[in-house]
Design a protein around this motif. Structure first.
Motif, PDB file in Angstrom:
ATOM      1  N   GLY A  14     -86.139   5.085-100.319  1.00 41.06           N
ATOM      2  CA  GLY A  14     -86.540   4.874 -98.929  1.00 41.06           C
ATOM      3  C   GLY A  14     -87.408   3.642 -98.827  1.00 41.06           C
ATOM      4  O   GLY A  14     -87.800   3.065 -99.836  1.00 41.06           O
ATOM      5  N   ARG A  15     -87.697   3.254 -97.583  1.00 33.46           N
ATOM      6  CA  ARG A  15     -88.552   2.063 -97.441  1.00 33.46           C
ATOM      7  C   ARG A  15     -89.531   2.198 -96.305  1.00 33.46           C
ATOM      8  O   ARG A  15     -89.263   2.823 -95.274  1.00 33.46           O
ATOM      9  CB  ARG A  15     -87.699   0.800 -97.337  1.00 33.46           C
ATOM     10  N   LEU A  16     -90.705   1.585 -96.512  1.00 36.89           N
ATOM     11  CA  LEU A  16     -91.682   1.388 -95.448  1.00 36.89           C
ATOM     12  C   LEU A  16     -91.486  -0.073 -95.061  1.00 36.89           C
ATOM     13  O   LEU A  16     -91.575  -0.944 -95.916  1.00 36.89           O
ATOM     14  CB  LEU A  16     -93.101   1.617 -95.967  1.00 36.89           C
ATOM     15  N   ALA A  17     -91.173  -0.320 -93.785  1.00 36.02           N
ATOM     16  CA  ALA A  17     -90.804  -1.690 -93.402  1.00 36.02           C
ATOM     17  C   ALA A  17     -91.647  -2.201 -92.239  1.00 36.02           C
ATOM     18  O   ALA A  17     -91.137  -2.423 -91.137  1.00 36.02           O
ATOM     19  CB  ALA A  17     -89.313  -1.725 -93.057  1.00 36.02           C
ATOM     20  N   PRO A  18     -92.937  -2.409 -92.473  1.00 39.99           N
ATOM     21  CA  PRO A  18     -93.777  -2.896 -91.366  1.00 39.99           C
ATOM     22  C   PRO A  18     -93.522  -4.368 -91.062  1.00 39.99           C
ATOM     23  O   PRO A  18     -93.145  -5.133 -91.950  1.00 39.99           O
ATOM     24  CB  PRO A  18     -95.202  -2.712 -91.909  1.00 39.99           C
ATOM     25  N   SER A  19     -93.723  -4.729 -89.808  1.00 38.23           N
ATOM     26  CA  SER A  19     -93.714  -6.138 -89.427  1.00 38.23           C
ATOM     27  C   SER A  19     -95.175  -6.590 -89.385  1.00 38.23           C
ATOM     28  O   SER A  19     -95.969  -5.983 -88.663  1.00 38.23           O
ATOM     29  CB  SER A  19     -93.094  -6.329 -88.040  1.00 38.23           C
ATOM     30  N   PRO A  20     -95.530  -7.634 -90.126  1.00 38.54           N
ATOM     31  CA  PRO A  20     -96.937  -8.058 -90.137  1.00 38.54           C
ATOM     32  C   PRO A  20     -97.289  -8.875 -88.894  1.00 38.54           C
ATOM     33  O   PRO A  20     -97.663 -10.038 -88.974  1.00 38.54           O
ATOM     34  CB  PRO A  20     -97.046  -8.882 -91.425  1.00 38.54           C
ATOM     35  N   MET A  50     -92.053  -6.216 -96.317  1.00 39.42           N
ATOM     36  CA  MET A  50     -92.705  -6.895 -95.199  1.00 39.42           C
ATOM     37  C   MET A  50     -91.653  -7.602 -94.354  1.00 39.42           C
ATOM     38  O   MET A  50     -90.956  -8.497 -94.835  1.00 39.42           O
ATOM     39  CB  MET A  50     -93.705  -7.936 -95.708  1.00 39.42           C
ATOM     40  N   GLU A  51     -91.541  -7.183 -93.105  1.00 42.68           N
ATOM     41  CA  GLU A  51     -90.513  -7.758 -92.237  1.00 42.68           C
ATOM     42  C   GLU A  51     -91.099  -8.907 -91.416  1.00 42.68           C
ATOM     43  O   GLU A  51     -91.322  -8.796 -90.212  1.00 42.68           O
ATOM     44  CB  GLU A  51     -89.892  -6.648 -91.395  1.00 42.68           C
ATOM     45  N   ASP A  52     -91.330  -9.992 -92.140  1.00 48.58           N
ATOM     46  CA  ASP A  52     -91.961 -11.171 -91.542  1.00 48.58           C
ATOM     47  C   ASP A  52     -90.922 -12.212 -91.148  1.00 48.58           C
ATOM     48  O   ASP A  52     -91.105 -13.400 -91.363  1.00 48.58           O
ATOM     49  CB  ASP A  52     -92.976 -11.771 -92.534  1.00 48.58           C
ATOM     50  N   ALA A 128     -86.993  -8.528 -81.620  1.00 54.05           N
ATOM     51  CA  ALA A 128     -87.740  -7.294 -81.878  1.00 54.05           C
ATOM     52  C   ALA A 128     -86.846  -6.076 -81.693  1.00 54.05           C
ATOM     53  O   ALA A 128     -86.014  -6.044 -80.797  1.00 54.05           O
ATOM     54  CB  ALA A 128     -88.933  -7.200 -80.943  1.00 54.05           C
ATOM     55  N   PRO A 129     -87.032  -5.096 -82.576  1.00 50.87           N
ATOM     56  CA  PRO A 129     -86.102  -3.984 -82.610  1.00 50.87           C
ATOM     57  C   PRO A 129     -86.436  -2.855 -81.637  1.00 50.87           C
ATOM     58  O   PRO A 129     -86.639  -1.731 -82.036  1.00 50.87           O
ATOM     59  CB  PRO A 129     -86.247  -3.495 -84.041  1.00 50.87           C
ATOM     60  N   HIS A 130     -86.519  -3.141 -80.369  1.00 52.95           N
ATOM     61  CA  HIS A 130     -86.860  -2.068 -79.448  1.00 52.95           C
ATOM     62  C   HIS A 130     -85.798  -1.921 -78.364  1.00 52.95           C
ATOM     63  O   HIS A 130     -85.162  -2.895 -77.986  1.00 52.95           O
ATOM     64  CB  HIS A 130     -88.230  -2.309 -78.834  1.00 52.95           C
ATOM     65  N   ALA A 201     -81.842 -12.985 -87.016  1.00 53.49           N
ATOM     66  CA  ALA A 201     -82.101 -11.806 -86.187  1.00 53.49           C
ATOM     67  C   ALA A 201     -82.490 -10.609 -87.060  1.00 53.49           C
ATOM     68  O   ALA A 201     -81.995 -10.444 -88.176  1.00 53.49           O
ATOM     69  CB  ALA A 201     -80.881 -11.475 -85.344  1.00 53.49           C
ATOM     70  N   TYR A 202     -83.362  -9.797 -86.498  1.00 56.57           N
ATOM     71  CA  TYR A 202     -83.821  -8.570 -87.157  1.00 56.57           C
ATOM     72  C   TYR A 202     -82.654  -7.732 -87.706  1.00 56.57           C
ATOM     73  O   TYR A 202     -82.680  -7.267 -88.844  1.00 56.57           O
ATOM     74  CB  TYR A 202     -84.647  -7.769 -86.137  1.00 56.57           C
ATOM     75  N   GLN A 203     -81.607  -7.548 -86.874  1.00 54.94           N
ATOM     76  CA  GLN A 203     -80.457  -6.703 -87.263  1.00 54.94           C
ATOM     77  C   GLN A 203     -79.859  -7.108 -88.594  1.00 54.94           C
ATOM     78  O   GLN A 203     -79.518  -6.285 -89.420  1.00 54.94           O
ATOM     79  CB  GLN A 203     -79.307  -6.860 -86.248  1.00 54.94           C
ATOM     80  N   ALA A 205     -81.169  -9.191 -90.953  1.00 56.35           N
ATOM     81  CA  ALA A 205     -82.107  -9.158 -92.082  1.00 56.35           C
ATOM     82  C   ALA A 205     -82.280  -7.725 -92.596  1.00 56.35           C
ATOM     83  O   ALA A 205     -82.234  -7.482 -93.804  1.00 56.35           O
ATOM     84  CB  ALA A 205     -83.451  -9.753 -91.654  1.00 56.35           C
ATOM     85  N   VAL A 206     -82.446  -6.791 -91.673  1.00 55.95           N
ATOM     86  CA  VAL A 206     -82.677  -5.397 -92.084  1.00 55.95           C
ATOM     87  C   VAL A 206     -81.463  -4.828 -92.812  1.00 55.95           C
ATOM     88  O   VAL A 206     -81.597  -4.179 -93.858  1.00 55.95           O
ATOM     89  CB  VAL A 206     -83.030  -4.530 -90.856  1.00 55.95           C
ATOM     90  N   ALA A 207     -80.274  -5.085 -92.288  1.00 54.81           N
ATOM     91  CA  ALA A 207     -79.074  -4.542 -92.930  1.00 54.81           C
ATOM     92  C   ALA A 207     -78.884  -5.158 -94.315  1.00 54.81           C
ATOM     93  O   ALA A 207     -78.577  -4.451 -95.283  1.00 54.81           O
ATOM     94  CB  ALA A 207     -77.847  -4.780 -92.051  1.00 54.81           C
ATOM     95  N   VAL A 219     -85.981   5.945 -92.655  1.00 52.62           N
ATOM     96  CA  VAL A 219     -86.778   6.739 -91.718  1.00 52.62           C
ATOM     97  C   VAL A 219     -87.525   5.743 -90.840  1.00 52.62           C
ATOM     98  O   VAL A 219     -88.251   4.892 -91.352  1.00 52.62           O
ATOM     99  CB  VAL A 219     -87.791   7.634 -92.457  1.00 52.62           C
ATOM    100  N   ARG A 220     -87.330   5.815 -89.529  1.00 59.41           N
ATOM    101  CA  ARG A 220     -87.999   4.868 -88.629  1.00 59.41           C
ATOM    102  C   ARG A 220     -88.065   5.459 -87.239  1.00 59.41           C
ATOM    103  O   ARG A 220     -87.511   6.529 -86.974  1.00 59.41           O
ATOM    104  CB  ARG A 220     -87.257   3.539 -88.624  1.00 59.41           C
ATOM    105  N   GLY A 221     -88.741   4.742 -86.345  1.00 53.82           N
ATOM    106  CA  GLY A 221     -88.970   5.247 -84.999  1.00 53.82           C
ATOM    107  C   GLY A 221     -87.685   5.337 -84.187  1.00 53.82           C
ATOM    108  O   GLY A 221     -86.749   4.555 -84.378  1.00 53.82           O
ATOM    109  N   ASP A 223     -87.201   4.430 -81.342  1.00 53.94           N
ATOM    110  CA  ASP A 223     -86.970   3.252 -80.508  1.00 53.94           C
ATOM    111  C   ASP A 223     -85.881   2.353 -81.097  1.00 53.94           C
ATOM    112  O   ASP A 223     -85.264   1.581 -80.386  1.00 53.94           O
ATOM    113  CB  ASP A 223     -88.268   2.450 -80.319  1.00 53.94           C
ATOM    114  N   ILE A 224     -85.656   2.482 -82.402  1.00 55.12           N
ATOM    115  CA  ILE A 224     -84.681   1.598 -83.061  1.00 55.12           C
ATOM    116  C   ILE A 224     -83.286   2.218 -83.087  1.00 55.12           C
ATOM    117  O   ILE A 224     -82.319   1.558 -83.444  1.00 55.12           O
ATOM    118  CB  ILE A 224     -85.177   1.232 -84.480  1.00 55.12           C
ATOM    119  N   LEU A 225     -83.188   3.466 -82.652  1.00 49.30           N
ATOM    120  CA  LEU A 225     -81.891   4.155 -82.707  1.00 49.30           C
ATOM    121  C   LEU A 225     -80.724   3.353 -82.115  1.00 49.30           C
ATOM    122  O   LEU A 225     -79.653   3.282 -82.724  1.00 49.30           O
ATOM    123  CB  LEU A 225     -82.026   5.514 -82.003  1.00 49.30           C
TER     124      LEU A 225
END
Ligand code: GLU
Ligand code: ZN
Length: 331
Positions: A14-20, A50-52, A128-130, A201-203, A205-207, A219-221, A223-225
């Motif tokens: 799993g990952r913790l993926a905060p944006s700084p 780190m999702e910078d 932004a992923p919202h 784009a976030y999409q 990079a994350v994939a 596992v994430r909020g 809002d990103i669904l």
């Protein structure tokens, strides 16, 4: 385009993926705690990433502060920018060449096209992923442009966004929400892989990161669904295994607003300065997540035996109005 290392080991990752882009607040702590519990209770490995990717919004000092706040909460990780690991680097800004390589691969497949619509024309094209940033459905205006028309626009000095063309309706199983089915248009249609200012784009990079870092549980909020089908499509195109998903409910303030930067009193560093203990934060969040029967102090370790997806609510969770006082009273 196969992952750099094949996803053959069965270990849950799993990952913790905060944006700084700011300090951690209770909302971030909530999703990171649930992610940590899901992974650690299954004896999996945790990656800190780190999702910078957005240079305008990211700041190195936020990354430092985020790591300090996570450690303060009692959340640890096995791989990350500070400790390294087999899939380093764990910062997006250091992976731009890799994203470009993948974009070129998708372009070679005929799956991208330049879009010359202006921001104004599209109203929104944020990375932004919202949910609100999924924006209006892109109608595919620039898909049919021929080489001459593209040249014309470029001669006018228009910069292009690169979009992925053609999607599909996607279904997936979510640990919190169960079976989810989303239509391509509901997810915004052809989406940007690279913005007109050159920012990836976030999409994308994350994939690519989830693929390359062998992530098997995301596992994430919630809002990103709406972005998840875009990422699943990318996994399909890249012939990568699709991770499993859990979109945790959002934590809201007492008025029902999503926690954000302006909620400075909910930042972990502000709570710490007021004398709130990390066990009070963790215990209170666990209580609100349905993992503890009452508002009591707890460490993440102590929650491992009570964690279960079936207990996590589907609906957003509202914090009380005097949250700092509540946390100060937790024993
Ligand atoms: N970096 C994103 C955020 O801070 C999370 C992305 C994800 O978990 O996929 O909201
Ligand atoms: Zn366009």
């Amino acid at each position: 385009m196969n992952p750099i290392v094949s996803n053959s080991d069965a270990l849950l990752r799993g990952r913790l993926a905060p944006s700084p882009t700011g300090h951690l607040h209770l909302g971030n702590a909530w999703s990171f705690l649930l992610c940590w519990l899901a992974v650690r209770s299954a004896r999996g490995r945790l990656v800190l990433r780190m999702e910078d990717i957005d240079p305008e919004r990211s700041r190195p000092h936020f990354a430092e502060d985020i790591m300090r706040d996570l450690a303060w909460l009692g959340l640890d990780w096995d791989e990350g920018p500070d400790v390294g690991g087999p899939f380093a680097p764990y910062t997006q800004a250091a992976r731009l060449e890799r994203y470009t390589e993948v974009i070129n691969y998708l372009t070679g497949m005929g799956r991208t096209y330049p879009c010359y619509c202006t921001r104004k024309e599209l109203k929104t094209m944020a990375s932004a992923p919202h949910l609100e940033d999924v924006g209006p459905v892109y109608p595919g205006t620039c898909l049919g442009l021929g080489p001459e028309q593209r040249k014309e626009r470029e001669a006018q000095g228009r910069r292009s966004t690169l979009r992925l063309c053609g999607g599909e309706d996607v279904g997936f199983e979510d640990f919190v929400h169960g079976e989810i089915r989303l239509g391509w248009a509901e997810c915004g249609g052809d989406f940007p892989l690279r913005r007109s200012d050159g920012v990836i784009a976030y999409q994308l990079a994350v994939a690519v990161d989830d693929m390359d870092q062998n992530i098997s549980l995301v596992v994430r909020g919630a809002d990103i669904l709406p972005c998840t089908p875009r990422q699943i499509l990318l996994f399909h195109l890249l012939k990568a295994p699709v991770p499993r998903y859990a979109h945790v409910p959002l934590l809201l303030d007492h008025e029902g607003e999503r926690l954000a930067k302006r909620h400075q009193s909910c930042e972990l560093r502000a709570l710490r300065a007021q004398g709130v203990s990390p066990q009070a934060v963790v215990g209170h969040l666990a209580y609100r997540a349905g993992l503890l029967p009452s508002n009591e102090a707890a460490s993440p370790q102590e929650l491992l035996s009570v964690f279960a997806w079936g207990k996590i609510p589907r609906e957003p969770v509202k914090l009380g109005s005097a949250i700092v006082d509540t946390l100060l009273r937790v024993k």
